[in-house]
Design an enzyme around this catalytic site. Sequence first.
Site, PDB file in Angstrom:
ATOM      1  N   SER A  20      45.065 -29.079   9.484  1.00 39.82           N
ATOM      2  CA  SER A  20      44.737 -27.816  10.138  1.00 39.82           C
ATOM      3  C   SER A  20      43.236 -27.741  10.396  1.00 39.82           C
ATOM      4  O   SER A  20      42.425 -28.141   9.562  1.00 39.82           O
ATOM      5  CB  SER A  20      45.148 -26.639   9.247  1.00 39.82           C
ATOM      6  OG  SER A  20      44.807 -25.417   9.871  1.00 39.82           O
ATOM      7  N   LYS A  44      45.571 -24.345  13.878  1.00 39.01           N
ATOM      8  CA  LYS A  44      44.334 -23.893  13.220  1.00 39.01           C
ATOM      9  C   LYS A  44      44.680 -22.657  12.396  1.00 39.01           C
ATOM     10  O   LYS A  44      45.497 -21.817  12.820  1.00 39.01           O
ATOM     11  CB  LYS A  44      43.284 -23.528  14.282  1.00 39.01           C
ATOM     12  CG  LYS A  44      42.067 -22.782  13.729  1.00 39.01           C
ATOM     13  CD  LYS A  44      41.238 -23.648  12.796  1.00 39.01           C
ATOM     14  CE  LYS A  44      40.094 -22.831  12.159  1.00 39.01           C
ATOM     15  NZ  LYS A  44      39.351 -23.645  11.146  1.00 39.01           N
ATOM     16  N   ASN A  68      31.477 -29.566   7.684  1.00 42.49           N
ATOM     17  CA  ASN A  68      31.733 -28.457   8.592  1.00 42.49           C
ATOM     18  C   ASN A  68      31.598 -27.127   7.883  1.00 42.49           C
ATOM     19  O   ASN A  68      31.929 -26.984   6.705  1.00 42.49           O
ATOM     20  CB  ASN A  68      33.135 -28.575   9.207  1.00 42.49           C
ATOM     21  CG  ASN A  68      34.196 -27.833   8.399  1.00 42.49           C
ATOM     22  OD1 ASN A  68      34.380 -26.623   8.549  1.00 42.49           O
ATOM     23  ND2 ASN A  68      34.863 -28.532   7.517  1.00 42.49           N
ATOM     24  N   MET A  70      32.780 -24.195   9.924  1.00 47.21           N
ATOM     25  CA  MET A  70      33.256 -23.573  11.154  1.00 47.21           C
ATOM     26  C   MET A  70      33.276 -22.044  11.051  1.00 47.21           C
ATOM     27  O   MET A  70      32.970 -21.336  11.992  1.00 47.21           O
ATOM     28  CB  MET A  70      34.646 -24.075  11.510  1.00 47.21           C
ATOM     29  CG  MET A  70      34.789 -25.584  11.589  1.00 47.21           C
ATOM     30  SD  MET A  70      33.844 -26.272  12.933  1.00 47.21           S
ATOM     31  CE  MET A  70      34.895 -25.819  14.311  1.00 47.21           C
ATOM     32  N   CYS A 128      39.827 -21.898   2.347  1.00 50.07           N
ATOM     33  CA  CYS A 128      38.749 -21.995   3.324  1.00 50.07           C
ATOM     34  C   CYS A 128      37.419 -21.782   2.602  1.00 50.07           C
ATOM     35  O   CYS A 128      37.198 -20.741   1.977  1.00 50.07           O
ATOM     36  CB  CYS A 128      38.895 -20.949   4.429  1.00 50.07           C
ATOM     37  SG  CYS A 128      37.503 -21.063   5.597  1.00 50.07           S
ATOM     38  N   ASN A 191      42.074 -29.565   0.832  1.00 51.13           N
ATOM     39  CA  ASN A 191      41.157 -29.090   1.857  1.00 51.13           C
ATOM     40  C   ASN A 191      39.819 -29.800   1.653  1.00 51.13           C
ATOM     41  O   ASN A 191      39.670 -30.606   0.732  1.00 51.13           O
ATOM     42  CB  ASN A 191      40.997 -27.550   1.728  1.00 51.13           C
ATOM     43  CG  ASN A 191      40.679 -26.882   3.047  1.00 51.13           C
ATOM     44  OD1 ASN A 191      39.847 -27.357   3.805  1.00 51.13           O
ATOM     45  ND2 ASN A 191      41.352 -25.788   3.317  1.00 51.13           N
ATOM     46  N   GLY A 219      36.624 -36.850   5.112  1.00 52.87           N
ATOM     47  CA  GLY A 219      36.480 -38.272   5.383  1.00 52.87           C
ATOM     48  C   GLY A 219      36.427 -39.142   4.144  1.00 52.87           C
ATOM     49  O   GLY A 219      36.915 -38.757   3.071  1.00 52.87           O
ATOM     50  N   GLY A 247      43.125 -35.921   3.262  1.00 51.13           N
ATOM     51  CA  GLY A 247      41.787 -36.228   2.741  1.00 51.13           C
ATOM     52  C   GLY A 247      41.500 -37.708   2.766  1.00 51.13           C
ATOM     53  O   GLY A 247      42.144 -38.471   2.044  1.00 51.13           O
ATOM     54  N   GLY A 269      42.410 -35.564   9.318  1.00 55.14           N
ATOM     55  CA  GLY A 269      41.432 -34.596   9.826  1.00 55.14           C
ATOM     56  C   GLY A 269      40.259 -35.295  10.490  1.00 55.14           C
ATOM     57  O   GLY A 269      40.261 -35.582  11.691  1.00 55.14           O
ATOM     58  N   THR A 270      39.254 -35.617   9.694  1.00 52.47           N
ATOM     59  CA  THR A 270      38.019 -36.215  10.212  1.00 52.47           C
ATOM     60  C   THR A 270      38.270 -37.395  11.151  1.00 52.47           C
ATOM     61  O   THR A 270      37.717 -37.450  12.256  1.00 52.47           O
ATOM     62  CB  THR A 270      37.135 -36.651   9.038  1.00 52.47           C
ATOM     63  OG1 THR A 270      36.794 -35.495   8.260  1.00 52.47           O
ATOM     64  CG2 THR A 270      35.868 -37.342   9.512  1.00 52.47           C
TER      65      THR A 270
HETATM   66  O1  LIG Z   1      35.377 -23.328   8.360  1.00 54.79           O
HETATM   67  C1  LIG Z   1      36.607 -23.394   8.629  1.00 54.79           C
HETATM   68  O2  LIG Z   1      37.162 -22.822   9.581  1.00 54.79           O
HETATM   69  C2  LIG Z   1      37.397 -24.221   7.668  1.00 54.79           C
HETATM   70  N1  LIG Z   1      36.850 -25.411   7.300  1.00 54.79           N
HETATM   71  C3  LIG Z   1      37.430 -26.219   6.355  1.00 54.79           C
HETATM   72  O3  LIG Z   1      36.925 -27.303   6.026  1.00 54.79           O
HETATM   73  N2  LIG Z   1      38.605 -25.830   5.788  1.00 54.79           N
HETATM   74  C4  LIG Z   1      39.201 -24.657   6.121  1.00 54.79           C
HETATM   75  O4  LIG Z   1      40.286 -24.342   5.569  1.00 54.79           O
HETATM   76  C5  LIG Z   1      38.591 -23.824   7.109  1.00 54.79           C
HETATM   77  I1  LIG Z   1      39.520 -22.076   7.656  1.00 54.79           I
END
Ligand SMILES: O=C(O)c1[nH]c(=O)[nH]c(=O)c1I
Length: 310
Positions: A20, A44, A68, A70, A128, A191, A219, A247, A269-270
């Site tokens: 995700s 997402k 990240n 995000m 998150c 995560n 990564g 992971g 992911g990465t």
């Molecule tokens: O920053 C993000 O959007 C984010 N970034 C991540 O590395 N894991 C998460 O579950 C989420 I929601």
Amino acid sequence: MTVETSFLGITLANPLMNASGVHCMTVAEMDELAQSAAGAFVTKTATRDYRAGNPQPRYVDVPLGSINSMGLPNEGLAYYLDYCLARQNQQALQFLSVVGLSYDEIVENLRTIEASDYQGVTEFNLSCPNVPGKPQIAYDFELTERLLTEVFSFFTKPLGLKLPPYFDIAHFDQMAAILNRFPLTYVNCVNSIGNGLYIDVDKEQVVIKPKGGFGGLGGDYIKPTALANVRAFHQRLNPSIKIIGTGGVRTGQDVFEHILCGASLVQVGTALHQEGVGIFERLVAELEAIMEAKGYTCLEDFQGKLREIN
Ligand SMILES: O=C(O)c1[nH]c(=O)[nH]c(=O)c1I
């Protein structure tokens, strides 16, 4: 020999899917995933309302992985729920990732999904690390238990949890004891490793803007931690609760290792962000080559069968 697998009684061509947050923000990205060799896909993580997320730069690929912050940018729950509803007859297995910015919003969002005709799987993101001022839910055991108790008082569709990495055996024990009390479909380990720091030495500066440069690591950096979490929860959870491994997956060998630790599905992911959806064909071919070399004919031949030294 086959890499086919089944999840919730649904046969998938292979155990691979996106993680995700990667390649799943928009309809275009999700359609590209759906048309790829990936066995399934996840959206997402959605909040009730649209979120722009944190200021850029907020995602950077680095030599050993990614960092990240995000900040949970997303189009809002309705966008992803509508996408899944419109396609749930064509796509074998869909995962809808959801959270909320508050306890009440989380409950509201899950009630919205429960009240819908959605037949797929819901991934409740407890991990998150990048919403400023919001500690990770899954590092608060009491809150996690309270939330799951309320959610399962009304939620009847298949539900999984996206967990952060844990680093203490006592935490594996404590969390597993909580999780075993609920009819979960799966847990997804792990995560990103929250709040790492990557430095640009030439500029003597951090590389992402939010949170002073602190961000979740993905990564190669996180594979040993990811494998340990998959293994620890596979050893502790009721067999009815499956494990999804996430992971550090970049090669077929990484996929093999996650399955050896007990993963039923494996998320990318990465490496998906860096290579694009073509990665899924490559991973399938590499996994098949390893199985061939070892004489395995199906995933169950080695799933969860990591040996210890006696
Ligand atoms: O920053 C993000 O959007 C984010 N970034 C991540 O590395 N894991 C998460 O579950 C989420 I929601």
